[in-house]
Design a protein around this motif. Structure first.
Motif, mmCIF file in Angstrom:
data_model
loop_
_atom_site.group_PDB
_atom_site.id
_atom_site.type_symbol
_atom_site.label_atom_id
_atom_site.label_comp_id
_atom_site.label_asym_id
_atom_site.label_seq_id
_atom_site.Cartn_x
_atom_site.Cartn_y
_atom_site.Cartn_z
ATOM 1 N N HIS A 40 0.814 -1.289 0.147
ATOM 2 C CA HIS A 40 -0.017 0.123 -0.017
ATOM 3 C C HIS A 40 0.927 1.432 0.022
ATOM 4 O O HIS A 40 0.592 2.360 -0.542
ATOM 5 N N ARG A 41 1.940 1.262 0.394
ATOM 6 C CA ARG A 41 2.841 2.398 0.490
ATOM 7 C C ARG A 41 3.300 2.463 -0.967
ATOM 8 O O ARG A 41 3.322 3.721 -1.401
ATOM 9 N N ILE A 42 3.735 1.629 -1.468
ATOM 10 C CA ILE A 42 3.932 1.596 -3.139
ATOM 11 C C ILE A 42 2.895 2.220 -3.810
ATOM 12 O O ILE A 42 3.100 3.307 -4.767
ATOM 13 N N GLU A 43 1.762 1.798 -3.580
ATOM 14 C CA GLU A 43 0.480 2.235 -4.111
ATOM 15 C C GLU A 43 0.402 3.762 -3.935
ATOM 16 O O GLU A 43 0.156 4.537 -4.866
ATOM 17 N N PHE A 44 0.800 4.226 -2.613
ATOM 18 C CA PHE A 44 0.570 5.658 -2.332
ATOM 19 C C PHE A 44 1.600 6.438 -3.130
ATOM 20 O O PHE A 44 1.044 7.490 -3.674
ATOM 21 N N LYS A 45 2.725 6.120 -3.275
ATOM 22 C CA LYS A 45 3.665 6.779 -4.035
ATOM 23 C C LYS A 45 3.417 6.863 -5.315
ATOM 24 O O LYS A 45 3.469 7.946 -6.020
ATOM 25 N N ILE A 46 2.850 5.790 -6.017
ATOM 26 C CA ILE A 46 2.468 5.946 -7.429
ATOM 27 C C ILE A 46 1.233 6.876 -7.385
ATOM 28 O O ILE A 46 1.312 7.598 -8.579
ATOM 29 N N LEU A 47 0.095 6.708 -6.680
ATOM 30 C CA LEU A 47 -1.064 7.401 -6.828
ATOM 31 C C LEU A 47 -0.609 9.199 -6.620
ATOM 32 O O LEU A 47 -1.242 10.120 -7.096
ATOM 33 N N LEU A 48 0.649 9.324 -5.765
ATOM 34 C CA LEU A 48 0.901 10.499 -5.590
ATOM 35 C C LEU A 48 1.418 11.339 -6.597
ATOM 36 O O LEU A 48 1.226 12.456 -6.995
ATOM 37 N N LEU A 105 -4.525 2.064 -10.963
ATOM 38 C CA LEU A 105 -4.893 2.421 -9.616
ATOM 39 C C LEU A 105 -5.465 3.697 -9.642
ATOM 40 O O LEU A 105 -6.295 3.725 -8.479
ATOM 41 N N TRP A 106 -5.303 4.508 -10.366
ATOM 42 C CA TRP A 106 -6.118 5.880 -10.267
ATOM 43 C C TRP A 106 -7.740 5.589 -10.204
ATOM 44 O O TRP A 106 -8.422 6.049 -9.580
ATOM 45 N N LYS A 123 -3.124 13.868 -0.146
ATOM 46 C CA LYS A 123 -2.344 12.901 0.333
ATOM 47 C C LYS A 123 -2.924 12.399 1.797
ATOM 48 O O LYS A 123 -2.861 11.060 1.967
ATOM 49 N N SER A 124 -3.500 13.311 2.536
ATOM 50 C CA SER A 124 -4.355 12.722 3.721
ATOM 51 C C SER A 124 -5.388 12.076 3.668
ATOM 52 O O SER A 124 -5.513 11.009 4.135
ATOM 53 N N THR A 125 -6.239 12.242 2.423
ATOM 54 C CA THR A 125 -7.465 11.621 2.404
ATOM 55 C C THR A 125 -7.042 9.989 1.747
ATOM 56 O O THR A 125 -7.425 8.987 2.090
ATOM 57 N N LEU A 126 -5.830 10.238 0.798
ATOM 58 C CA LEU A 126 -5.534 8.927 0.167
ATOM 59 C C LEU A 126 -4.728 7.865 1.336
ATOM 60 O O LEU A 126 -5.123 6.715 1.361
ATOM 61 N N LYS A 127 -4.062 8.581 2.227
ATOM 62 C CA LYS A 127 -3.399 7.533 3.259
ATOM 63 C C LYS A 127 -4.563 7.059 4.014
ATOM 64 O O LYS A 127 -4.615 5.844 4.327
ATOM 65 N N THR A 128 -5.774 7.740 4.330
ATOM 66 C CA THR A 128 -6.709 7.102 5.261
ATOM 67 C C THR A 128 -7.275 6.093 4.266
ATOM 68 O O THR A 128 -7.738 5.027 5.022
ATOM 69 N N HIS A 129 -7.745 6.400 2.995
ATOM 70 C CA HIS A 129 -8.335 5.285 2.367
ATOM 71 C C HIS A 129 -7.364 4.072 2.194
ATOM 72 O O HIS A 129 -7.975 2.994 2.383
ATOM 73 N N LEU A 130 -6.338 4.114 1.926
ATOM 74 C CA LEU A 130 -5.359 2.851 1.856
ATOM 75 C C LEU A 130 -5.218 2.288 3.022
ATOM 76 O O LEU A 130 -5.158 1.173 3.134
ATOM 77 N N PHE A 131 -5.194 2.925 4.168
ATOM 78 C CA PHE A 131 -5.043 2.449 5.642
ATOM 79 C C PHE A 131 -6.504 1.709 5.845
ATOM 80 O O PHE A 131 -6.222 0.191 6.364
ATOM 81 N N ARG A 132 -7.585 2.225 5.580
ATOM 82 C CA ARG A 132 -8.726 1.432 5.744
ATOM 83 C C ARG A 132 -8.858 0.092 4.775
ATOM 84 O O ARG A 132 -9.344 -0.761 5.214
ATOM 85 N N THR A 133 -8.298 0.415 3.516
ATOM 86 C CA THR A 133 -8.282 -0.837 2.665
ATOM 87 C C THR A 133 -7.320 -1.918 3.142
ATOM 88 O O THR A 133 -7.648 -3.063 3.055
ATOM 89 N N ALA A 134 -6.234 -1.521 3.586
ATOM 90 C CA ALA A 134 -5.061 -2.618 4.093
ATOM 91 C C ALA A 134 -5.577 -3.405 5.292
ATOM 92 O O ALA A 134 -5.432 -4.668 5.530
ATOM 93 N N PHE A 135 -6.153 -2.593 6.364
ATOM 94 C CA PHE A 135 -6.498 -3.139 7.538
ATOM 95 C C PHE A 135 -8.070 -3.626 7.514
ATOM 96 O O PHE A 135 -8.602 -3.855 8.423
ATOM 97 N N SER A 136 -8.678 -3.484 6.555
ATOM 98 C CA SER A 136 -10.059 -3.723 6.462
ATOM 99 C C SER A 136 -10.828 -2.938 7.490
ATOM 100 O O SER A 136 -11.679 -3.630 8.160
#
Length: 137
Positions: A40-48, A105-106, A123-136
């Motif tokens: 998810h960190r890699i996806e975050f960087k790509i999406l950023l 991904l986009w 950035k803030s909203t994306l991290k929250t979205h990916l965090f929720r996805t990663a940890f269900s």
């Protein structure tokens, strides 16, 4: 490319910071620290990078790799930015290329995320979205 070394270093760092013994599972610790798993960190960087390219905040060599899709007729989904995903000649490396993985991904993001104009808010909203996805969550 293997991420095991990075993942192991991250796991070790999390255990040192929280003083957690190696017998305990690492997922709750990563959640507590609010750290994204490597994938998810890699996806975050790509999406950023994708956000920056779309909004002309990235170098032109990245922006030139992305193409905004133009629908043939007006749809409700037309309000959000949708990118064209090019076909890949090679199944292994072709799908990993920025020009293919970034649009894929986009386009998988919720429309409210794709429509944001502020980099800081994105950035803030994306991290929250990916965090929720990663940890269900």
């Amino acid at each position: 490319m293997s991420y095991s070394c990075t993942s192991a270093a991250r796991t070790s760092a999390a255990r040192i910071i929280t003083k957690t013994p190696s017998i305990n599972h690492i997922t709750p610790i990563l959640q507590q620290l609010h750290w994204l798993p490597i994938k998810h960190r890699i996806e975050f960087k790509i999406l950023l990078f994708t956000f920056k390219a779309i909004h002309n905040l990235a170098p032109s060599y990245l922006s030139d790799l992305l193409h905004v899709a133009t629908p043939s007729r007006t749809l409700r989904s037309s309000a959000s930015i949708h990118l064209t995903v090019p076909s890949a000649r090679l199944n292994t490396m072709g799908s990993r290329a920025f020009s293919r993985s970034a649009p894929r991904l986009w386009n998988s993001l919720p429309p409210q995320l794709r429509n944001m104009d502020s980099l800081h808010l994105f950035k803030s909203t994306l991290k929250t979205h990916l965090f929720r996805t990663a940890f269900s969550l």
